[in-house]
Design a protein around this motif. Structure first.
Motif, short mmCIF file in Angstrom:
data_model
loop_
_atom_site.label_atom_id
_atom_site.label_comp_id
_atom_site.label_asym_id
_atom_site.label_seq_id
_atom_site.Cartn_x
_atom_site.Cartn_y
_atom_site.Cartn_z
N LEU A 32 0.83 -1.20 0.00
CA LEU A 32 0.00 0.00 0.00
C LEU A 32 0.87 1.26 0.00
CD1 LEU A 32 -2.77 -1.15 2.50
CD2 LEU A 32 -3.13 -0.58 0.08
N SER A 33 1.99 1.22 0.72
CA SER A 33 2.91 2.35 0.72
C SER A 33 3.47 2.59 -0.68
CB SER A 33 4.05 2.11 1.71
OG SER A 33 3.55 2.02 3.01
N GLN A 34 3.87 1.51 -1.35
CA GLN A 34 4.40 1.63 -2.70
C GLN A 34 3.31 2.08 -3.68
OE1 GLN A 34 7.34 1.69 -3.84
NE2 GLN A 34 7.08 1.43 -6.03
N PHE A 35 2.11 1.54 -3.52
CA PHE A 35 1.04 1.90 -4.45
C PHE A 35 0.64 3.37 -4.29
CE2 PHE A 35 -3.40 1.46 -6.21
CZ PHE A 35 -2.98 1.30 -7.53
N ALA A 36 0.69 3.89 -3.07
CA ALA A 36 0.42 5.31 -2.86
C ALA A 36 1.42 6.15 -3.66
CB ALA A 36 0.49 5.66 -1.38
N THR A 37 2.67 5.70 -3.72
CA THR A 37 3.69 6.41 -4.50
C THR A 37 3.40 6.31 -5.98
OG1 THR A 37 5.33 6.01 -2.77
CG2 THR A 37 6.18 6.52 -4.98
N ILE A 38 2.95 5.15 -6.44
CA ILE A 38 2.59 4.98 -7.86
C ILE A 38 1.45 5.93 -8.23
CG2 ILE A 38 1.55 3.36 -9.50
CD1 ILE A 38 3.18 1.13 -8.01
N TYR A 66 2.70 13.39 -12.99
CA TYR A 66 3.18 13.33 -14.37
C TYR A 66 2.06 13.26 -15.41
CZ TYR A 66 8.00 12.95 -12.89
OH TYR A 66 9.24 13.22 -12.35
N MET A 67 0.85 13.43 -14.98
CA MET A 67 -0.29 13.34 -15.89
C MET A 67 -0.40 14.60 -16.74
SD MET A 67 -4.23 12.82 -14.77
CE MET A 67 -3.82 11.33 -13.90
N ARG A 68 -0.73 14.39 -18.01
CA ARG A 68 -1.01 15.49 -18.94
C ARG A 68 -2.12 15.04 -19.89
NH1 ARG A 68 4.94 17.86 -20.64
NH2 ARG A 68 5.35 18.79 -18.63
N LEU A 103 5.42 -4.52 -5.68
CA LEU A 103 5.09 -3.58 -6.75
C LEU A 103 6.35 -2.85 -7.16
CD1 LEU A 103 1.78 -2.14 -5.27
CD2 LEU A 103 2.02 -3.81 -7.12
N GLY A 104 6.61 -2.78 -8.44
CA GLY A 104 7.84 -2.20 -8.95
C GLY A 104 7.84 -0.69 -9.04
N ASP A 105 9.03 -0.15 -9.15
CA ASP A 105 9.25 1.28 -9.36
C ASP A 105 9.42 1.57 -10.83
OD1 ASP A 105 9.26 2.55 -6.88
OD2 ASP A 105 11.36 2.12 -6.51
N GLU A 106 9.01 2.74 -11.23
CA GLU A 106 9.29 3.26 -12.57
C GLU A 106 9.66 4.72 -12.40
OE1 GLU A 106 6.03 2.87 -15.29
OE2 GLU A 106 5.92 0.70 -15.07
N THR A 107 10.64 5.16 -13.14
CA THR A 107 11.00 6.57 -13.12
C THR A 107 9.88 7.37 -13.77
OG1 THR A 107 13.33 6.01 -13.24
CG2 THR A 107 12.72 8.25 -13.87
N GLY A 108 9.54 8.50 -13.16
CA GLY A 108 8.48 9.35 -13.70
C GLY A 108 8.86 9.91 -15.06
N GLU A 118 -2.03 4.52 -20.63
CA GLU A 118 -0.95 3.74 -20.00
C GLU A 118 -0.93 3.95 -18.49
OE1 GLU A 118 2.68 3.54 -23.20
OE2 GLU A 118 2.08 5.55 -22.50
N ARG A 119 -1.16 5.17 -18.06
CA ARG A 119 -1.16 5.45 -16.62
C ARG A 119 -2.33 4.75 -15.93
NH1 ARG A 119 2.72 8.79 -15.75
NH2 ARG A 119 3.39 10.26 -17.31
N MET A 120 -3.51 4.79 -16.55
CA MET A 120 -4.69 4.14 -15.96
C MET A 120 -4.51 2.62 -15.94
SD MET A 120 -6.49 6.74 -15.05
CE MET A 120 -4.94 7.65 -14.92
N ALA A 121 -3.90 2.07 -16.98
CA ALA A 121 -3.64 0.63 -17.02
C ALA A 121 -2.68 0.22 -15.90
CB ALA A 121 -3.08 0.23 -18.38
N ARG A 122 -1.69 1.06 -15.61
CA ARG A 122 -0.77 0.76 -14.51
C ARG A 122 -1.50 0.78 -13.17
NH1 ARG A 122 4.35 3.83 -12.05
NH2 ARG A 122 5.28 2.04 -11.00
#
Length: 164
Positions: A17-23, A30-32, A81-86, A94-98
């Motif tokens: 949950l901590s990691q998902f909050a970061t996602i 980064y949303m546009r 849950l993995g990390d991805e650079t912003g 793609e963001r919603m699918a993640r």
């Protein structure tokens, strides 16, 4: 009763949950695009909900004699849950699918927690996890609808590993 399996799942949830909050936060930053004005505040709602679940899970873990992970190093070491650079290069789709992927993982982890807490007779934890799983499934439905897809909350199987 010691509730060892329940404690392990709850601590896994603390890390994830901590990691998902970061996602979600990364998605928020980064949303546009044309849906920005609608989706940007929606990410605030998602973050608040995940942080509320995190607090409830950690407090339940403490209540049953556990010790929740509480450092960034512990979260990183134990999350599945993995990390991805912003980046600004990802599409809204793609963001919603993640996010759907993360919510599906949490759905499976909550399901595992419901199972083990039931086996251990930990009714309070089981009840809490059932409520959280329901909220996660609702978010899957809404995000899938945004993507033009059906919810498929009962057809996706994800293997859950407890690292604790």
């Amino acid at each position: 009763m010691s509730y060892q399996k329940s404690k392990a799942v709850l601590n896994q949830l603390v890390a994830d949950l901590s990691q998902f909050a970061t996602i979600i936060h990364q998605t928020h930053w980064y949303m546009r695009g044309e849906d920005f004005l609608t989706l940007h505040p929606k990410m605030d709602e998602y973050m608040d909900e995940i942080n509320d679940q995190l607090d409830e899970v950690a407090e339940r873990l403490i209540t049953i004699g556990g010790a929740p992970y509480s450092t960034l190093a512990e979260f990183a070491a134990h999350t599945n849950l993995g990390d991805e650079t912003g980046t600004y290069q990802k599409s809204t789709e793609e963001r919603m699918a993640r996010l759907v992927e993360g919510y599906r993982y949490l759905q499976a982890l909550y399901g595992k927690g419901i199972e083990v807490s039931g086996e251990e007779g930990d009714d309070v934890t089981q009840d809490m996890l059932i409520a959280c799983k329901g909220a996660v499934e609702k978010n899957i439905w809404m995000l899938q609808a945004k993507l033009g897809k059906s919810p498929e909350v009962d057809t996706v199987e994800i293997e859950v590993k407890i690292k604790g």
